[in-house]
Design an enzyme around this catalytic site. Structure first.
Site, PDB file in Angstrom:
ATOM      1  CG  ASP A  35     -13.169  -3.413  -7.415  1.00  0.00           C
ATOM      2  OD1 ASP A  35     -12.000  -3.524  -7.808  1.00  0.00           O
ATOM      3  OD2 ASP A  35     -13.482  -3.312  -6.213  1.00  0.00           O
ATOM      4  CG  ASP A  36     -10.643  -6.703  -8.980  1.00  0.00           C
ATOM      5  OD1 ASP A  36     -10.147  -5.570  -8.881  1.00  0.00           O
ATOM      6  OD2 ASP A  36     -10.454  -7.601  -8.135  1.00  0.00           O
ATOM      7  CB  CYS A  75      -8.721  -1.675  -5.267  1.00  0.00           C
ATOM      8  SG  CYS A  75      -9.309  -3.299  -5.775  1.00  0.00           S
ATOM      9  NE  ARG A  79     -11.254   1.207  -6.796  1.00  0.00           N
ATOM     10  CZ  ARG A  79     -12.539   0.967  -7.036  1.00  0.00           C
ATOM     11  NH1 ARG A  79     -13.467   1.794  -6.597  1.00  0.00           N
ATOM     12  NH2 ARG A  79     -12.912  -0.118  -7.681  1.00  0.00           N
ATOM     13  CE  LYS A 128     -12.909  -1.055  -4.162  1.00  0.00           C
ATOM     14  NZ  LYS A 128     -12.101  -2.297  -4.311  1.00  0.00           N
ATOM     15  CG  HIS A 130     -10.384   0.361  -1.618  1.00  0.00           C
ATOM     16  ND1 HIS A 130     -10.199  -0.807  -2.297  1.00  0.00           N
ATOM     17  CD2 HIS A 130      -9.828   0.168  -0.380  1.00  0.00           C
ATOM     18  CE1 HIS A 130      -9.568  -1.673  -1.526  1.00  0.00           C
ATOM     19  NE2 HIS A 130      -9.337  -1.104  -0.363  1.00  0.00           N
ATOM     20  CB  SER A 153     -12.411  -4.790  -1.424  1.00  0.00           C
ATOM     21  OG  SER A 153     -11.586  -4.014  -2.260  1.00  0.00           O
ATOM     22  CG  HIS A 222     -13.031  -6.873  -5.689  1.00  0.00           C
ATOM     23  ND1 HIS A 222     -13.071  -7.755  -4.633  1.00  0.00           N
ATOM     24  CD2 HIS A 222     -11.832  -6.237  -5.603  1.00  0.00           C
ATOM     25  CE1 HIS A 222     -11.939  -7.652  -3.951  1.00  0.00           C
ATOM     26  NE2 HIS A 222     -11.165  -6.744  -4.527  1.00  0.00           N
ATOM     27  CG  ASP A 274     -10.277  -1.267  -9.591  1.00  0.00           C
ATOM     28  OD1 ASP A 274     -10.557  -2.279 -10.275  1.00  0.00           O
ATOM     29  OD2 ASP A 274     -10.233  -1.293  -8.338  1.00  0.00           O
ATOM     30  CG  ASN A 275      -7.567  -4.021 -10.377  1.00  0.00           C
ATOM     31  OD1 ASN A 275      -7.779  -3.354  -9.376  1.00  0.00           O
ATOM     32  ND2 ASN A 275      -8.082  -5.232 -10.532  1.00  0.00           N
ATOM     33  CE  LYS A 295      -6.941  -6.852  -7.154  1.00  0.00           C
ATOM     34  NZ  LYS A 295      -8.202  -6.946  -6.410  1.00  0.00           N
TER      35      LYS A 295
HETATM   36 MG    MG Z   1      -9.910  -3.534  -8.277  1.00  0.00          MG
END
Ligand code: MG
Length: 479
Positions: A35-36, A75, A79, A128, A130, A153, A222, A274-275, A295
């Site tokens: 995540d991130d 996010c 996904r 996660k 989401h 998140s 994240h 994811d980003n 992001k």
């Molecule tokens: Mg993310």
């Protein structure tokens, strides 16, 4: 006497059929989707100040993509695209869903988990989710046999320093379709990366005799950043480096479990995120390295992510793919590898197995990729080396006071015009060459127009003809 010749006659047939069966057994699939995590937050992608020995080894034993993209740099949208093979806006998903969201992934969409479950796979997500936290949106309703993790998140909780008081309800931890704890504490969050890894290792051991799909989605790095005691201070590069090193450790645990259980040779493992980095968090954000912004933008710092694929004997070791690719391409690629059936409805991804398999003549099969953001804004289109931006408002931390220790800085608005970049000699999207290349601008405008007709575009107030509704929560009677 007549029985034995019959058995002996049968033996070679049995052996052959076992062999054929082993050969025919489709590969296990493991997708680790963090995540991130920034483009440059893996050793082989340029991480500085800390090390990622397991991811680097995975890259040495597999193939690294240097031009891999998510469908949207946020996010939930990202996904949704990964799991369905569709641009997120095709299926009505955008942004990052909050607790109690009234929309989520629609029941009619086909996830990778549903496709593989129909092929007899055991399926699990640890981490996660989401894509909606209402009961109808949970992973167990969308193809996953097992779920352990948080539904959105980790910053959407009362303890987050940047959250307004009362903004978020207590954060739950789910097992299957039930919360096993409501109100996670900071101490609970410290354990999550380790717990996801432990669940993944157990799942591999329990399912080694059958094909499986394992989707591991650590909610780190994240914000808010958390690590277990074994990684506190370990990197010497601050909490962000510690969090990446714990993720790297988790990757090592998973790869180790595949070996230990004898399924290493028949398992495709993919690592990505994811980003790009959430830059307003300063020292609690990652780095996109040479890429622009992060992001929440359609610049490559938001969209382009580290990507490693490993499958011994099938994917060439220590190799690099410079061709563009996107998360939407994974579902159709996995369909080809596993015999999975594609849905009847339209999807956007295309099979990129030749790129993964190291075919040096293989080219990306798309004419263009489209970078949407917000509620259906077509912000950019990419075709070959060219990326054309359309007028919109982006955000930037350039010249802003950086965030620190979990408190974010403030973005400034960044007006973007009709801007053309050639990524082959301008990776950082710094020189707008639209004026010198009117024919390229024209060609990409035509491509964008095709997307607008089908997917819509709120920047030009277009409604697409090919979009579908997200899932909608209907309150039970009396509520
Ligand atoms: Mg993310």
């Amino acid at each position: 006497m007549r029985f034995f010749p019959f058995v002996f006659a049968l033996l070679p047939t049995l052996a052959l059929s076992a062999l054929a069966q082993a050969k025919q057994r489709p590969p296990n699939v493991v997708i680790i989707f963090t995540d991130d995590q920034g483009y440059a937050d893996v050793g082989v992608f340029g991480a500085k100040g800390y090390t990622t020995p397991n991811l680097d080894r995975m890259a040495r034993e597999g193939r690294r993509f240097t031009d891999f993209h998510v469908a949207q740099a946020v996010c939930s949208a990202s996904r949704a695209a990964l799991l369905t093979g569709c641009y997120s806006n095709r299926i009505g998903m955008h942004g990052a869903l909050g607790p109690g969201s009234k929309t989520g992934i629609a029941g009619g969409e086909l996830t990778i988990a549903e496709m593989l479950k129909a092929q007899g796979y055991a399926t699990a997500i640890f981490g996660k989710w989401h894509l909606g936290d209402r009961p109808q949106f949970l992973p167990t309703k969308h193809g996953f046999d097992e779920y352990f993790g948080i539904p959105y998140s980790g910053d959407m909780w009362p303890f987050h320093p940047a959250a307004k008081p009362g903004a978020y309800p207590p954060l739950p931890l789910f097992e299957g379709d039930q919360p096993i704890k409501v109100g996670l504490t900071p101490e609970d969050q410290e354990q999550l990366t380790t717990q996801y890894a432990e669940h993944a290792v157990s799942f591999i051991a329990r399912n080694k005799e059958r094909p499986f799909f394992l989707y591991v989605t650590p909610n780190q790095p994240h914000v808010p950043l958390f690590v277990s005691a074994k990684f506190k201070g370990k990197s010497g590069a601050g909490l962000y480096g510690d969090a990446i090193m714990e993720i790297d450790w988790a990757v090592g645990e998973i790869l180790g479990a595949l070996k230990k259980n004898g399924v290493d040779e028949n398992t495709l493992v993919i690592f990505s995120t994811d980003n790009g980095p959430w830059l307003s968090y300063g020292n609690h954000a990652g780095s996109a390295g040479p890429l622009r912004e992060g992001k929440g933008t359609a610049f490559d710092g938001g969209q382009r992510v580290p990507f490693i694929a490993r499958w011994p004997g099938k994917i060439p070791a220590d190799s690099v793919c410079p061709e563009p690719a996107m998360t939407i391409d994974l579902l159709p690629t996995l369909a080809k590898l596993t015999g999975g059936k594609l849905p009847e409805h339209k999807i956007d991804g295309l099979d990129i197995w030749p790129l993964l398999a190291g075919d040096s003549s293989a080219k990306n099969p798309h004419e263009a990729y489209y970078f949407y953001y917000g509620v259906n804004e077509l912000q950019a289109v990419r075709s070959g080396d060219w990326k054309l931006f359309f007028p919109h408002k982006a955000r930037s931390m350039q010249g802003q006071e950086p965030g620190k220790d979990g408190i974010p800085g403030k973005y400034k608005a960044l007006p973007v015009g009709l801007e053309l970049y050639n990524l082959s000699d301008d990776l950082g999207e710094t020189r707008n060459v639209a004026a010198e290349n009117p024919e390229v601008v024209q060609r990409l405008q035509v491509l964008a127009e095709k997307a607008r007709e089908n997917l819509g575009d709120s920047l030009t107030k277009r409604v697409g003809t090919g979009t579908r509704e997200p899932g909608r929560w209907v309150p039970p009677a009396g509520q």
